[in-house]
Design a protein around this motif. Sequence first.
Motif, PDB file in Angstrom:
ATOM      1  N   GLU A 202      30.012  15.218  54.480  1.00  0.00           N
ATOM      2  CA  GLU A 202      30.337  16.480  55.129  1.00  0.00           C
ATOM      3  C   GLU A 202      31.516  16.307  56.086  1.00  0.00           C
ATOM      4  O   GLU A 202      31.729  15.243  56.652  1.00  0.00           O
ATOM      5  CB  GLU A 202      29.120  17.007  55.900  1.00  0.00           C
ATOM      6  CG  GLU A 202      27.899  17.283  55.041  1.00  0.00           C
ATOM      7  CD  GLU A 202      28.159  18.372  54.021  1.00  0.00           C
ATOM      8  OE1 GLU A 202      28.909  19.332  54.342  1.00  0.00           O
ATOM      9  OE2 GLU A 202      27.635  18.278  52.896  1.00  0.00           O
ATOM     10  N   TYR A 203      32.268  17.388  56.245  1.00  0.00           N
ATOM     11  CA  TYR A 203      33.353  17.395  57.225  1.00  0.00           C
ATOM     12  C   TYR A 203      32.799  17.913  58.547  1.00  0.00           C
ATOM     13  O   TYR A 203      32.283  19.033  58.629  1.00  0.00           O
ATOM     14  CB  TYR A 203      34.499  18.279  56.752  1.00  0.00           C
ATOM     15  CG  TYR A 203      35.693  18.236  57.677  1.00  0.00           C
ATOM     16  CD1 TYR A 203      36.597  17.184  57.622  1.00  0.00           C
ATOM     17  CD2 TYR A 203      35.905  19.246  58.611  1.00  0.00           C
ATOM     18  CE1 TYR A 203      37.689  17.138  58.470  1.00  0.00           C
ATOM     19  CE2 TYR A 203      36.996  19.215  59.463  1.00  0.00           C
ATOM     20  CZ  TYR A 203      37.886  18.158  59.383  1.00  0.00           C
ATOM     21  OH  TYR A 203      38.974  18.111  60.228  1.00  0.00           O
ATOM     22  N   ASP A 204      32.861  17.090  59.578  1.00  0.00           N
ATOM     23  CA  ASP A 204      32.349  17.443  60.902  1.00  0.00           C
ATOM     24  C   ASP A 204      33.473  18.101  61.696  1.00  0.00           C
ATOM     25  O   ASP A 204      34.414  17.435  62.128  1.00  0.00           O
ATOM     26  CB  ASP A 204      31.851  16.175  61.609  1.00  0.00           C
ATOM     27  CG  ASP A 204      31.113  16.488  62.901  1.00  0.00           C
ATOM     28  OD1 ASP A 204      31.481  17.473  63.574  1.00  0.00           O
ATOM     29  OD2 ASP A 204      30.184  15.731  63.249  1.00  0.00           O
ATOM     30  N   ARG A 205      33.382  19.408  61.871  1.00  0.00           N
ATOM     31  CA  ARG A 205      34.436  20.139  62.577  1.00  0.00           C
ATOM     32  C   ARG A 205      34.572  19.692  64.025  1.00  0.00           C
ATOM     33  O   ARG A 205      35.671  19.708  64.581  1.00  0.00           O
ATOM     34  CB  ARG A 205      34.136  21.643  62.546  1.00  0.00           C
ATOM     35  CG  ARG A 205      34.247  22.270  61.161  1.00  0.00           C
ATOM     36  CD  ARG A 205      33.728  23.697  61.168  1.00  0.00           C
ATOM     37  NE  ARG A 205      33.846  24.315  59.864  1.00  0.00           N
ATOM     38  CZ  ARG A 205      34.877  25.062  59.492  1.00  0.00           C
ATOM     39  NH1 ARG A 205      35.880  25.253  60.324  1.00  0.00           N
ATOM     40  NH2 ARG A 205      34.910  25.607  58.289  1.00  0.00           N
ATOM     41  N   LYS A 206      33.476  19.284  64.620  1.00  0.00           N
ATOM     42  CA  LYS A 206      33.510  18.914  66.032  1.00  0.00           C
ATOM     43  C   LYS A 206      34.348  17.666  66.264  1.00  0.00           C
ATOM     44  O   LYS A 206      35.160  17.615  67.193  1.00  0.00           O
ATOM     45  CB  LYS A 206      32.080  18.697  66.543  1.00  0.00           C
ATOM     46  CG  LYS A 206      32.011  18.399  68.035  1.00  0.00           C
ATOM     47  CD  LYS A 206      30.565  18.296  68.501  1.00  0.00           C
ATOM     48  CE  LYS A 206      30.494  18.023  69.992  1.00  0.00           C
ATOM     49  NZ  LYS A 206      29.084  17.915  70.472  1.00  0.00           N
ATOM     50  N   ASP A 209      36.280  14.793  61.439  1.00  0.00           N
ATOM     51  CA  ASP A 209      36.146  13.586  60.632  1.00  0.00           C
ATOM     52  C   ASP A 209      35.051  13.807  59.596  1.00  0.00           C
ATOM     53  O   ASP A 209      34.232  14.721  59.723  1.00  0.00           O
ATOM     54  CB  ASP A 209      35.779  12.395  61.527  1.00  0.00           C
ATOM     55  CG  ASP A 209      35.961  11.058  60.850  1.00  0.00           C
ATOM     56  OD1 ASP A 209      36.457  11.033  59.702  1.00  0.00           O
ATOM     57  OD2 ASP A 209      35.604  10.034  61.453  1.00  0.00           O
ATOM     58  N   TYR A 210      35.039  12.957  58.580  1.00  0.00           N
ATOM     59  CA  TYR A 210      33.976  12.979  57.588  1.00  0.00           C
ATOM     60  C   TYR A 210      32.843  12.071  58.040  1.00  0.00           C
ATOM     61  O   TYR A 210      33.054  11.105  58.776  1.00  0.00           O
ATOM     62  CB  TYR A 210      34.512  12.510  56.230  1.00  0.00           C
ATOM     63  CG  TYR A 210      35.443  13.504  55.585  1.00  0.00           C
ATOM     64  CD1 TYR A 210      36.817  13.426  55.784  1.00  0.00           C
ATOM     65  CD2 TYR A 210      34.947  14.530  54.786  1.00  0.00           C
ATOM     66  CE1 TYR A 210      37.671  14.340  55.192  1.00  0.00           C
ATOM     67  CE2 TYR A 210      35.793  15.442  54.194  1.00  0.00           C
ATOM     68  CZ  TYR A 210      37.156  15.358  54.409  1.00  0.00           C
ATOM     69  OH  TYR A 210      37.999  16.264  53.824  1.00  0.00           O
ATOM     70  N   THR A 211      31.653  12.378  57.585  1.00  0.00           N
ATOM     71  CA  THR A 211      30.484  11.618  58.018  1.00  0.00           C
ATOM     72  C   THR A 211      30.287  10.324  57.235  1.00  0.00           C
ATOM     73  O   THR A 211      29.660   9.388  57.723  1.00  0.00           O
ATOM     74  CB  THR A 211      29.212  12.471  57.865  1.00  0.00           C
ATOM     75  OG1 THR A 211      29.099  12.901  56.492  1.00  0.00           O
ATOM     76  CG2 THR A 211      29.268  13.694  58.774  1.00  0.00           C
ATOM     77  N   ASP A 212      30.808  10.270  56.004  1.00  0.00           N
ATOM     78  CA  ASP A 212      30.513   9.156  55.104  1.00  0.00           C
ATOM     79  C   ASP A 212      31.780   8.565  54.494  1.00  0.00           C
ATOM     80  O   ASP A 212      32.884   9.056  54.716  1.00  0.00           O
ATOM     81  CB  ASP A 212      29.603   9.627  53.958  1.00  0.00           C
ATOM     82  CG  ASP A 212      28.299  10.229  54.440  1.00  0.00           C
ATOM     83  OD1 ASP A 212      27.797   9.792  55.494  1.00  0.00           O
ATOM     84  OD2 ASP A 212      27.795  11.148  53.765  1.00  0.00           O
TER      85      ASP A 212
END
Length: 226
Positions: A202-206, A209-212
């Motif tokens: 997933e793309y973390d907007r906060k 960055d990507y999670t994986d």
Amino acid sequence: MAALQPPGTAPASRPFGRALMWPAVAVGLGFLLVYNSITNPAEVAPPARAVASAPSRPAPAAPAAPGAGLALPRSAPERLSITEIAVDAPFTPLSVGPSGQLNAPPGDDDNLVGWFQEGPAPGERGTSIVAGHVDTKTGPAVFVELSSLKPGSKIDITRADDTVATFKVDSVETFSKAHFPNERVYADTPSAQLRLITCGGEYDRKVKDYTDNVVVFAHLDSSKRA
């Protein structure tokens, strides 16, 4: 972000200079992987296409993979072709920068892959590392479909010595950046191995960055003249 630990020292059979670099490089690669796939995350909008997370699979068994005895002399890679996901991209060499971290491929080119030039070349005995962006500021990039590869998929790398090294995918796995298995991904091997790496999950907007990270594990299956 959590610091990633380097793998153990490469086996003594590796040339000393390359073996000496390997633990330091794993640290650099770890940083690259927990970082965004785009050069300047502060300026990045969410990607145009999301990358689906591939389910993690158990670690492969210890016995040697098929093709364990096959290896080629050292030669720089020139082009990566993965017909199944429409990849046809040139290579750029990647080096460790002054900070001790591996430089990422340029973030403004959506069809470019990088290889760690101080490690084994693709087809050479050992673990060759190839990294590519999943997206750039303008949209999807070269490895946007990397997670859709499956065991048995073929990867062709044309080399400077006019040979084409064909790799067969063993597994495609997704790892959390917080618990990335450095030793498993980067450890030196007695056979000619390949790792293709990009961002995923997933793309973390906060945190922008990507999670994986998506990692393709592959081994040299055959070679031919270009």
